[in-house]
Design an enzyme around this catalytic site. Structure first.
Site, PDB file in Angstrom:
ATOM      1  N   ASN A  31       7.468  10.745  -5.144  1.00 33.60           N
ATOM      2  CA  ASN A  31       6.075  11.035  -5.490  1.00 33.60           C
ATOM      3  C   ASN A  31       5.451  11.787  -4.322  1.00 33.60           C
ATOM      4  O   ASN A  31       5.228  11.210  -3.257  1.00 33.60           O
ATOM      5  CB  ASN A  31       5.322   9.730  -5.763  1.00 33.60           C
ATOM      6  N   GLY A  74       0.794  -1.219   0.000  1.00 38.92           N
ATOM      7  CA  GLY A  74       0.000   0.000   0.000  1.00 38.92           C
ATOM      8  C   GLY A  74       0.822   1.263   0.000  1.00 38.92           C
ATOM      9  O   GLY A  74       0.276   2.366   0.002  1.00 38.92           O
ATOM     10  N   GLU A 109       8.355   4.928   7.909  1.00 33.52           N
ATOM     11  CA  GLU A 109       8.572   4.691   9.334  1.00 33.52           C
ATOM     12  C   GLU A 109       9.030   5.940  10.076  1.00 33.52           C
ATOM     13  O   GLU A 109       8.559   6.218  11.181  1.00 33.52           O
ATOM     14  CB  GLU A 109       9.558   3.527   9.498  1.00 33.52           C
ATOM     15  N   LYS A 150      15.424   8.359   0.530  1.00 29.81           N
ATOM     16  CA  LYS A 150      15.392   7.700   1.837  1.00 29.81           C
ATOM     17  C   LYS A 150      13.944   7.294   2.117  1.00 29.81           C
ATOM     18  O   LYS A 150      13.016   7.941   1.656  1.00 29.81           O
ATOM     19  CB  LYS A 150      15.875   8.635   2.945  1.00 29.81           C
ATOM     20  N   ALA A 161      12.032   1.646  -1.913  1.00 34.53           N
ATOM     21  CA  ALA A 161      12.260   2.672  -2.935  1.00 34.53           C
ATOM     22  C   ALA A 161      13.732   2.767  -3.290  1.00 34.53           C
ATOM     23  O   ALA A 161      14.102   2.838  -4.466  1.00 34.53           O
ATOM     24  CB  ALA A 161      11.730   4.023  -2.457  1.00 34.53           C
ATOM     25  N   GLN A 168       1.878   8.305   2.916  1.00 35.34           N
ATOM     26  CA  GLN A 168       2.646   7.505   3.862  1.00 35.34           C
ATOM     27  C   GLN A 168       2.793   8.211   5.200  1.00 35.34           C
ATOM     28  O   GLN A 168       2.630   7.609   6.261  1.00 35.34           O
ATOM     29  CB  GLN A 168       4.024   7.212   3.284  1.00 35.34           C
TER      30      GLN A 168
END
Length: 743
Positions: free
Chosen positions: A636, A471, A710, A706, A514, A643
């Site tokens: 993006n 997701g 989280e 990066k 990523a 996120q």
């Protein structure tokens, strides 16, 4: 002007239409012929031994195919290493249905397989099992004296560094000192999608497992090791995941049992766990932490002590990097860090969004707020005075660090300068208003990854890598990278993932997808571009005949000279005149350790929170959050913001709601459902602003990216707790902060 520069743009999810129309297929939705259904029977006791299973009564039910238990399952691999997956901690992994011993409550003790789901569920409900009960221990508080320092064991775990300076003497002699214990309870991942596996029997010893996982290659390695299967006979697929958050990093017992049943019955089997059974495996461990801080008269840190104790199972040593962050986030010459585990009769904990750091930042950032008041400084000013320009743990410079910019930009957006420092000094009618802050640091990691790319004569590009998609936007950002590298429109690119038939990619965790897979995608597309350029140069009168690869760019469907855009060829024309139906490239990338090992690679953030607390009722409303992130290049803006929004919601949940409550009399989690395990809902979430601070980093990986999934959570829970103190004058050090703790 380029219309194919997509990196950094706010691009909508390319997989969005499939998800909202139901076209996306999840692990329990694959329809296969002759499919049988499994249902797990869970232990009602926390410790003991099975003495008898009355399987004959259930097998008498028409349509029940088999009752698997320790009495009749086949032998599997004996060595621990065969059962250990890529992120297994030290110890001996749990083996379902292999022994009569009960190691934790809700342990799977039998698997019913029937012709339909309803019958399997009913049979499980009437299966009689007799137990010999033993005394269990599930209370971390009573095991404080039994804490021990773990070995290295788990991949990614780093024991705390040795003490530096003279932390005990410095603390004793300092001008201002604080010392407190900080506690948070057990938390479970609770993704919306239940764990499920559809194990397709493809013939003699051949299995395709459609499994809920964050790493198809990890599951494949596990299955081949446990069952002794050939690598070519096992395929694992997961193209869509309904939430993972770390719960899918390790192969869960659902995939093991489904494959075991399929192999034994020689037919396809589907197994889906219940919501209650989702609480029967990994979780964020209950943690007890002590932080001691001391400052000099100028507010600089004189000493920092941070010790953590958390639970693990009786059979594995689960570890996290809980305290290490405290030694690098702030400048301090005298630091002492300690980390211990205590064994309980529970299942092994499991990485859960920002494992270790999410726990450690709560204690550290609340302690910093307490020190700000003790030293008479603004909480932001205290952090700025103790800003670390170098990673003192590793004694290395940071590859990049824009945390100071996060502090300043976040504070400006929030309006922090309007804050009055005294607790209970801000209010709106009957609502006490509080402003608090926090922050965090998270690893910026790149893993080895492989990818493949092919382009057909009509100009359609397909890129493949067996990564996961939980997701976060993986489908979209990989499509953007590939499209920009070859100068194609997004709709001319298809990205395929989640299949062990594809090039190998790492687990989707640690915020490294990523950087890892993105670098591999960029590299393989550049290789493909090099092949296409050579074809273009072979054309008659090619304007690119003598050009080197670095002299051209792929933009707007063309290959053109960087210094003369008029000297160009149409990419599709090159493909169609080449005589090749398809052009392919593949390869792998890995971190440049010679370069990266000289630096400390991390992302940072600063969080500012406003709460309003009802003075009479003690209800807390988080009304505003500003989260400023320094995470290198943002691929993006839309999916990145999403996120961080999710990360903030997680932080609010950790601060105010989330806790799995253990009844120590039974050794069982009592709120093992969505009704009683509270998470934030729409009404709990108000204004959240996300700021991405400009940060260039050509060391961390070729893309300069990066992870953000989280780091965006760090500091949020502490900032909420600090804001509550500012609003009420009551310092709560045990999370979640529920109403009873404020009244």
């Amino acid at each position: 002007m380029s219309t194919t520069n997509y990196i950094g743009k706010a691009t909508s999810r390319v997989d969005g239409p499939a998800k909202v129309t139901g076209a996306a297929t999840y692990s329990a939705e694959f329809h296969l012929p002759n499919l049988a259904y499994g249902y797990v029977v869970s232990s009602p006791i926390a410790k003991g031994k099975i003495t008898k299973i009355h399987a004959d009564e259930v097998l008498a039910l028409p349509g029940v195919i088999q009752v698997f238990s320790h009495e009749n399952v086949p032998s599997v691999a004996w060595l621990d290493k065969k059962h250990q997956d890529q992120v297994a901690p030290g110890g001996s992994p749990f083996r379902a249905l292999q022994e009569p011993e009960i190691l934790f409550s809700q342990q799977p003790v039998a698997l019913i397989v029937a012709e339909n789901f309803e019958l399997a569920r009913y049979a499980a409900s009437v299966l009689r099992i007799e137990y010999e009960v033993e005394q269990h221990e599930t209370n971390l508080e009573t095991q404080r004296a039994k804490g021990y320092e773990p070995g290295k064991g788990k991949t990614g775990f780093q024991p705390p560094p040795d003490p530096r300076g003279k932390p005990d003497e410095a603390w004793a002699e300092a001008e201002h000192r604080t010392e407190a214990e900080y506690v948070h309870g057990t938390q479970h991942h609770n993704p919306m999608e239940l764990f499920s596996t559809t194990a397709e029997w493809r013939g003699e010893g051949q299995i395709t497992a459609y499994d809920k996982t964050q790493g198809v290659f990890n599951v494949k390695k596990y299955l081949t090791g446990v069952f002794g299967l050939k690598k070519d006979d096992v395929r694992v697929v997961n193209e869509f995941l309904g939430g993972g958050f770390g719960a899918g990093l390790r192969p869960q017992y659902s995939v093991y049992l489904a494959v075991l049943a399929a192999l034994e019955l020689r037919r396809s089997v589907r197994l889906t766990l219940t919501r209650q059974q989702m609480f029967s495996f990994g979780h964020r461990p209950h943690a007890l932490q002590t932080v001691k801080l001391a400052t000099n008269p100028d507010g600089s840190l004189a000493a920092l002590h941070h010790h953590a104790l958390h639970e693990t199972s009786q059979f594995e040593d689960y570890t996290e990097n809980v305290v290490n962050w405290s030694g690098m986030l702030y400048q301090c010459e005298n630091v002492k860090l300690g980390y211990e585990l205590a064994k309980l009769d529970v299942y092994t904990p499991l990485d859960m969004r920002a494992p270790g750091a999410a726990s450690g930042s709560i204690a550290l950032e609340i302690a910093m707020d307490e020190m700000a008041y003790a030293a008479g400084l603004d909480p932001l000013e205290l952090r700025l005075r103790n800003y670390a320009d170098r990673d003192q743990n590793a004694d290395k410079p940071f590859s990049s660090k824009k945390l100071r910019d996060c502090y300043h930009q976040g504070a400006a957006k929030f309006g922090w300068e309007k804050r009055t420092p005294e607790p209970r000094s801000m209010r709106e009618g009957n609502m006490l208003v509080g402003w608090g802050m926090g922050g965090g640091v998270w690893d910026a990691t790149q893993q080895k990854a492989a990818a493949a790319a092919s382009i057909t004569a009509d100009g359609h590009l397909t890129v493949r890598s067996g990564s996961g998609e939980n997701g976060a936007g993986t489908y979209t950002i990989m499509t953007q990278i590939a499209a920009e590298t070859l100068g194609l429109p997004l709709e001319a690119v298809t990205y395929q993932l989640g299949d062990t038939d594809q090039p190998e990619a790492p687990l989707q965790g640690g915020s490294w997808t990523a950087a890892s897979v993105g670098t591999a995608i960029q590299s393989v597309c550049q290789d493909l571009a090099g092949k296409i350029l050579k074809m273009a140069q072979k054309q008659p009168d090619s304007p690119l005949k003598d050009a080197k690869f670095e002299d051209v760019e792929f933009v707007n469907g063309q290959i053109r000279l960087r210094t003369n855009h008029g000297q160009a060829v149409v990419l599709r024309d090159v493909l169609q005149t080449s005589g090749e139906a398809k052009i392919e490239a593949d390869g792998s990338t890995m971190p440049n350790m010679a370069k990266q090992s000289q630096y400390s690679l991390h992302a940072h953030n600063a969080v500012f929170v406003e709460v309003k607390v009802d003075e009479d009722l003690g209800t807390v409303h988080v009304t505003r959050v500003v989260n400023a992130i320094a995470a290198g290049r943002i691929l993006n803006l839309k999916t990145a913001r999403s996120q961080v929004l999710g990360s903030v919601v997680w932080g609010i949940g950790a601060a105010l709601m989330e806790e799995t409550v253990m009844d120590h009399k039974f050794g069982r989690y009592m709120n093992h459902n969505f009704a009683e395990y509270h998470v934030p809902v729409n009404a709990d979430i108000h204004d959240i602003e996300v700021l991405f601070v400009d940060e260039e980093d050509d060391i961390v990986n070729p893309l300069g990216v990066k992870g953000i999934g989280e780091v965006g959570m760090l500091g949020v829970a502490a900032a909420v707790a600090n804001a509550i103190y500012h609003a009420t004058g009551k310092r709560v050090r045990e999370l979640p902060i529920t109403i009873d703790k404020l009244l």
